[in-house]
Design a protein around this motif. Structure first.
Motif, short mmCIF file in Angstrom:
data_model
loop_
_atom_site.label_atom_id
_atom_site.label_comp_id
_atom_site.label_asym_id
_atom_site.label_seq_id
_atom_site.Cartn_x
_atom_site.Cartn_y
_atom_site.Cartn_z
N ALA A 13 0.82 -1.21 0.00
CA ALA A 13 0.00 0.00 0.00
C ALA A 13 0.85 1.26 0.00
N SER A 14 2.00 1.23 0.67
CA SER A 14 2.83 2.44 0.75
C SER A 14 3.89 2.48 -0.35
N ALA A 15 3.82 1.57 -1.30
CA ALA A 15 4.83 1.52 -2.36
C ALA A 15 4.71 2.77 -3.23
N ALA A 16 5.83 3.18 -3.79
CA ALA A 16 5.84 4.39 -4.61
C ALA A 16 6.60 4.12 -5.89
N PHE A 17 6.30 4.92 -6.90
CA PHE A 17 7.00 4.85 -8.18
C PHE A 17 7.33 6.27 -8.58
N ALA A 41 18.51 -0.46 -1.35
CA ALA A 41 19.00 0.16 -0.12
C ALA A 41 17.89 0.24 0.91
N LYS A 42 18.27 0.16 2.16
CA LYS A 42 17.32 0.33 3.26
C LYS A 42 16.79 1.76 3.19
N ALA A 43 15.47 1.94 3.23
CA ALA A 43 14.87 3.27 3.11
C ALA A 43 14.22 3.74 4.40
N GLY A 44 13.82 2.81 5.24
CA GLY A 44 13.14 3.14 6.49
C GLY A 44 13.16 1.94 7.40
N ALA A 45 12.40 2.02 8.47
CA ALA A 45 12.39 0.93 9.45
C ALA A 45 12.03 -0.41 8.80
N ASP A 46 11.06 -0.42 7.89
CA ASP A 46 10.66 -1.68 7.27
C ASP A 46 10.49 -1.55 5.76
N THR A 47 11.13 -0.54 5.16
CA THR A 47 11.01 -0.35 3.71
C THR A 47 12.39 -0.33 3.04
N TYR A 48 12.37 -0.64 1.75
CA TYR A 48 13.58 -0.71 0.95
C TYR A 48 13.35 0.03 -0.36
N THR A 70 9.49 -0.85 -1.43
CA THR A 70 8.79 -2.08 -1.08
C THR A 70 9.18 -2.52 0.32
N LYS A 71 8.59 -3.61 0.76
CA LYS A 71 8.91 -4.21 2.06
C LYS A 71 9.52 -5.59 1.83
N ALA A 72 10.22 -6.09 2.81
CA ALA A 72 10.83 -7.42 2.70
C ALA A 72 9.75 -8.45 2.37
N GLY A 73 10.06 -9.32 1.43
CA GLY A 73 9.15 -10.39 1.06
C GLY A 73 8.07 -10.00 0.06
N VAL A 74 7.96 -8.72 -0.26
CA VAL A 74 6.94 -8.26 -1.21
C VAL A 74 7.63 -7.89 -2.53
N PRO A 75 7.30 -8.57 -3.62
CA PRO A 75 7.96 -8.28 -4.89
C PRO A 75 7.68 -6.86 -5.37
N ALA A 76 8.74 -6.17 -5.77
CA ALA A 76 8.62 -4.87 -6.43
C ALA A 76 8.80 -5.14 -7.92
N LYS A 77 7.81 -4.78 -8.73
CA LYS A 77 7.82 -5.13 -10.15
C LYS A 77 7.72 -3.87 -11.00
N ALA A 78 8.41 -3.91 -12.14
CA ALA A 78 8.31 -2.82 -13.10
C ALA A 78 8.34 -3.38 -14.51
N THR A 123 21.42 -12.32 -7.20
CA THR A 123 21.20 -11.98 -5.79
C THR A 123 21.97 -10.70 -5.54
N LEU A 124 21.29 -9.71 -4.99
CA LEU A 124 21.88 -8.39 -4.74
C LEU A 124 22.07 -8.17 -3.24
N ALA A 125 23.13 -7.48 -2.89
CA ALA A 125 23.33 -7.07 -1.50
C ALA A 125 22.49 -5.83 -1.23
N VAL A 126 21.92 -5.73 -0.06
CA VAL A 126 21.15 -4.55 0.33
C VAL A 126 22.10 -3.63 1.09
N THR A 127 22.19 -2.37 0.67
CA THR A 127 23.03 -1.41 1.35
C THR A 127 22.23 -0.69 2.44
N ARG A 128 22.93 -0.24 3.44
CA ARG A 128 22.28 0.46 4.57
C ARG A 128 22.32 1.93 4.41
#
Length: 128
Positions: A13-17, A41-48, A70-78, A123-128
């Motif tokens: 619901a909070s996803a953005a484009f 990259a980490k964007a917030g407490a529970d968002t990427y 997006t959030k962990a476990g939720v596919p972000a698609k484009a 597989t990508l590394a997530v940056t902080r």
């Protein structure tokens, strides 16, 4: 006039484009040889934040620079493509951040007139 279609399908619901400030003409996609670079990259407490750059390998021009949240476990698609032109190229990709937030899976397809020309997984590394 031909239009550029930049479509993002997210189930959060909070996803953005966000599209780039300057969108190239649809003609830039005709016969393009798209290359995709993606970072997460980490964007917030529970968002990427997923940043992507799609460039034409022929000339280095940027075709699109989508940003998805997006959030962990939720596919972000484009899906990114030009519409209304012969020889359409379409780039479709999905990024899913792992539950632990340390890595993300990436899959992509390059299609021309609906036919898959290439696909990639990483597989990508997530940056902080």
């Amino acid at each position: 006039m031909k239009k550029l279609l930049a479509l993002s399908l997210l189930t959060v619901a909070s996803a953005a484009f966000a599209a780039p400030d300057t969108t190239p003409a649809a003609d830039a996609w005709v016969g393009a040889r798209p290359a995709v670079k993606v970072s997460v990259a980490k964007a917030g407490a529970d968002t990427y934040r997923v940043n992507a750059t799609v460039r034409d390998l022929r000339n280095g021009n940027v075709l699109s620079e989508p940003v998805l949240v997006t959030k962990a476990g939720v596919p972000a698609k484009a899906e990114l493509a030009a519409t209304g032109a012969v020889g359409n190229m379409l780039v479709a990709f999905t990024v899913t951040v792992a539950a632990d937030g340390q890595s993300a899976s990436y899959t992509s397809e390059l299609r021309s007139n609906g036919e898959v020309l290439a696909s990639e997984e990483a597989t990508l590394a997530v940056t902080r």
